[in-house]
Design an enzyme around this catalytic site. Structure first.
Site, PDB file in Angstrom:
ATOM      1  N   LYS A   1      41.683   4.090  -3.992  1.00 24.42           N
ATOM      2  CA  LYS A   1      40.464   4.877  -3.763  1.00 24.42           C
ATOM      3  C   LYS A   1      40.772   6.211  -3.092  1.00 24.42           C
ATOM      4  CE  LYS A   1      37.161   1.090  -3.788  1.00 24.42           C
ATOM      5  NZ  LYS A   1      36.230   0.281  -2.994  1.00 24.42           N
TER       6      LYS A   1
ATOM      7  N   LYS B   1      32.939  -1.180 -12.657  1.00 29.39           N
ATOM      8  CA  LYS B   1      31.729  -0.404 -12.974  1.00 29.39           C
ATOM      9  C   LYS B   1      32.013   1.091 -13.014  1.00 29.39           C
ATOM     10  CE  LYS B   1      30.142  -2.039  -8.567  1.00 29.39           C
ATOM     11  NZ  LYS B   1      29.131  -2.886  -7.948  1.00 29.39           N
TER      12      LYS B   1
ATOM     13  N   LYS C   1      41.492  -3.931 -14.783  1.00 27.46           N
ATOM     14  CA  LYS C   1      40.350  -4.759 -14.379  1.00 27.46           C
ATOM     15  C   LYS C   1      39.030  -4.185 -14.903  1.00 27.46           C
ATOM     16  CE  LYS C   1      39.041  -4.235 -10.172  1.00 27.46           C
ATOM     17  NZ  LYS C   1      38.924  -4.101  -8.724  1.00 27.46           N
TER      18      LYS C   1
HETATM   19  P1  TYM Z   1      32.843  -5.339  -5.090  1.00 31.60           P
HETATM   20  O1  TYM Z   1      31.476  -4.865  -4.802  1.00 31.60           O
HETATM   21  O2  TYM Z   1      33.823  -4.410  -5.697  1.00 31.60           O
HETATM   22  O3  TYM Z   1      32.793  -6.597  -6.064  1.00 31.60           O
HETATM   23  C1  TYM Z   1      31.953  -7.684  -5.791  1.00 31.60           C
HETATM   24  C2  TYM Z   1      32.621  -8.990  -6.205  1.00 31.60           C
HETATM   25  O4  TYM Z   1      32.940  -8.990  -7.596  1.00 31.60           O
HETATM   26  C3  TYM Z   1      34.310  -9.309  -7.783  1.00 31.60           C
HETATM   27  N1  TYM Z   1      34.822  -8.573  -8.955  1.00 31.60           N
HETATM   28  C4  TYM Z   1      35.495  -9.144  -9.958  1.00 31.60           C
HETATM   29  N2  TYM Z   1      35.852 -10.418 -10.192  1.00 31.60           N
HETATM   30  C5  TYM Z   1      36.534 -10.671 -11.333  1.00 31.60           C
HETATM   31  N3  TYM Z   1      36.862  -9.712 -12.232  1.00 31.60           N
HETATM   32  C6  TYM Z   1      36.526  -8.421 -12.057  1.00 31.60           C
HETATM   33  N4  TYM Z   1      36.830  -7.495 -12.958  1.00 31.60           N
HETATM   34  C7  TYM Z   1      35.809  -8.081 -10.868  1.00 31.60           C
HETATM   35  N5  TYM Z   1      35.309  -6.912 -10.348  1.00 31.60           N
HETATM   36  C8  TYM Z   1      34.718  -7.238  -9.184  1.00 31.60           C
HETATM   37  C9  TYM Z   1      34.984  -8.856  -6.483  1.00 31.60           C
HETATM   38  O5  TYM Z   1      36.204  -9.527  -6.296  1.00 31.60           O
HETATM   39  C10 TYM Z   1      33.947  -9.231  -5.465  1.00 31.60           C
HETATM   40  O6  TYM Z   1      34.041 -10.589  -5.112  1.00 31.60           O
HETATM   41  N6  TYM Z   1      35.147  -5.411  -0.667  1.00 31.60           N
HETATM   42  C11 TYM Z   1      34.184  -6.130  -1.492  1.00 31.60           C
HETATM   43  C12 TYM Z   1      32.823  -6.249  -0.856  1.00 31.60           C
HETATM   44  C13 TYM Z   1      32.776  -6.912   0.473  1.00 31.60           C
HETATM   45  C14 TYM Z   1      32.972  -8.286   0.754  1.00 31.60           C
HETATM   46  C15 TYM Z   1      32.768  -8.434   2.157  1.00 31.60           C
HETATM   47  C16 TYM Z   1      33.301  -9.383  -0.018  1.00 31.60           C
HETATM   48  C17 TYM Z   1      32.497  -6.297   1.654  1.00 31.60           C
HETATM   49  N7  TYM Z   1      32.476  -7.208   2.664  1.00 31.60           N
HETATM   50  C18 TYM Z   1      32.900  -9.670   2.778  1.00 31.60           C
HETATM   51  C19 TYM Z   1      33.425 -10.611   0.599  1.00 31.60           C
HETATM   52  C20 TYM Z   1      33.224 -10.749   1.985  1.00 31.60           C
HETATM   53  C21 TYM Z   1      34.024  -5.341  -2.772  1.00 31.60           C
HETATM   54  O7  TYM Z   1      34.270  -4.176  -2.847  1.00 31.60           O
HETATM   55  O8  TYM Z   1      33.477  -6.029  -3.795  1.00 31.60           O
END
Ligand code: TYM
Length: 324
Positions: A112, A195, A192
């Site tokens: 990022k 979005k 991966k």
């Molecule tokens: P974020 O918002 O990018 O994604 C949300 C969740 O979706 C999963 N994910 C995927 N799983 C499988 N294949 C993919 N292509 C894919 N893209 C996204 C992510 O692994 C995630 O579970 N840092 C986290 C948000 C967060 C969080 C937390 C998560 C903040 N605090 C505390 C758990 C606990 C994030 O950016 O997710």
């Protein structure tokens, strides 16, 4: 110890198939067994450049997506992180004892930062994530595979704190699905599904028009050769489609290989597309039936409960470190 699940998602626009398969599906099943808290992590979303008006809309949109995907507000707490500012206070406290070497080595920080430049928020991002999880004393965190490093750091932080100040935090377990922990782009199966992918055909959104979903699967990039076989080294495109199909059809990977092994790629892609369209239909219908005002009401009342719970933990933390 209470079995408690916490997870979060960033309100940065639409929600896609990776979010559903990697995260939501486990969020929903875990509600039965755990005390569940799911969070719209808007403090995290501002670590990348953003439009205020879009963020405002996305905060509610994402909460609706949680409910459409099957999170039940009668059983689970759903709130927006910024409505529970205790997350940020705990982040500061945890950061005080965290060495910054591991933070500089996080792959998401590096990726990022390349896109958005040096921003302290991106650097501190995993500390806030640790605070999200630990402020609720979560024992399990359902996420996709891309969150592994962040979860390892959270576990280290919990252990360090407990070692220095006494047992306050459970060391949380990362929960990933057996199939679909990393859903790949339909246009480049070595990266991966995301979005922020500029290629519209790469990512399938959860509530998009069924015809568009179908078209994306028909256009999905496959591999050389003709066999429908599960082999990530030789056939990443087909392997990705097999995993998606397995999740939506309930068939195991060997069953899919046995049934579709000899089929043309084109026929297989249509079958996967149809399974996904059918599987997403009830989610889209639920999403469309939700009333923004009602969802706002849920978020407001759940945030009040979230603040109370977070205060309980913070009270213990302040006492443990000598701030109370
Ligand atoms: P974020 O918002 O990018 O994604 C949300 C969740 O979706 C999963 N994910 C995927 N799983 C499988 N294949 C993919 N292509 C894919 N893209 C996204 C992510 O692994 C995630 O579970 N840092 C986290 C948000 C967060 C969080 C937390 C998560 C903040 N605090 C505390 C758990 C606990 C994030 O950016 O997710």
């Amino acid at each position: 110890m209470t079995k408690r699940v916490f997870s979060g998602m960033q309100p940065t626009g639409s929600v896609h198939l990776g979010n559903l398969i990697g995260a939501f599906n486990n969020w929903v099943t875990m509600q039965d067994e755990y005390d569940a808290i799911y969070c719209v992590v808007d403090f995290h979303a501002i670590t990348m450049p953003h439009e205020p008006a879009e963020l405002r809309v996305n905060r509610t949109y994402l909460a609706k997506a949680f409910i459409a995907a099957g999170v039940d507000p009668e059983r689970s707490l759903i709130y927006r992180q910024a409505d529970v500012p205790q997350h940020a206070e705990l982040m500061w406290i945890l950061g005080a004892d965290t060495p910054f070497g591991p933070l500089t080595r996080m792959t998401q920080f590096k990726d990022k930062s390349e896109k958005a430049g040096e921003r302290f928020g991106l650097f501190a991002y995993p500390l806030l994530q640790a605070a999200d999880i630990l402020i609720h004393k979560a024992t399990a965190v359902p996420v996709g595979d891309d969150q592994t490093q962040h979860l390892e750091l959270t576990r280290d932080i919990a252990q360090r704190f407990n070692g220095m100040y006494g047992e306050v935090f459970p060391v949380p377990e990362r929960i990933t699905p057996e199939i679909g922990a990393r859903v790949m782009s339909l246009q480049d199966p070595t990266s991966k599904m995301s979005k922020s992918d500029p290629d519209q055909n790469a990512t399938v959104m959860l509530f998009e028009d069924p015809d568009r979903v179908m078209k994306k699967f028909k256009r999905a990039v496959t591999d050389s050769g003709t066999e429908v076989r599960y082999d990530w080294d030789e056939k990443p495109g087909i392997s990705n489609l097999i995993e998606i199909f397995s999740v939506f059809s309930g068939a195991s990977i060997p069953e899919i290989e046995a049934e579709w092994g000899e089929s043309l790629y084109g026929h297989f892609k249509v079958a996967v597309g149809e399974a996904v369209v059918e599987g997403l239909r009830p989610l889209r219908e639920k999403f469309e039936s939700l009333d923004d005002g009602e969802v706002e009401g849920i978020l407001t009342s759940h945030a009040a409960r979230g603040r109370e719970m977070a205060e309980d933990t913070l009270g213990e933390v302040r006492a443990a470190i000598g701030l109370a």
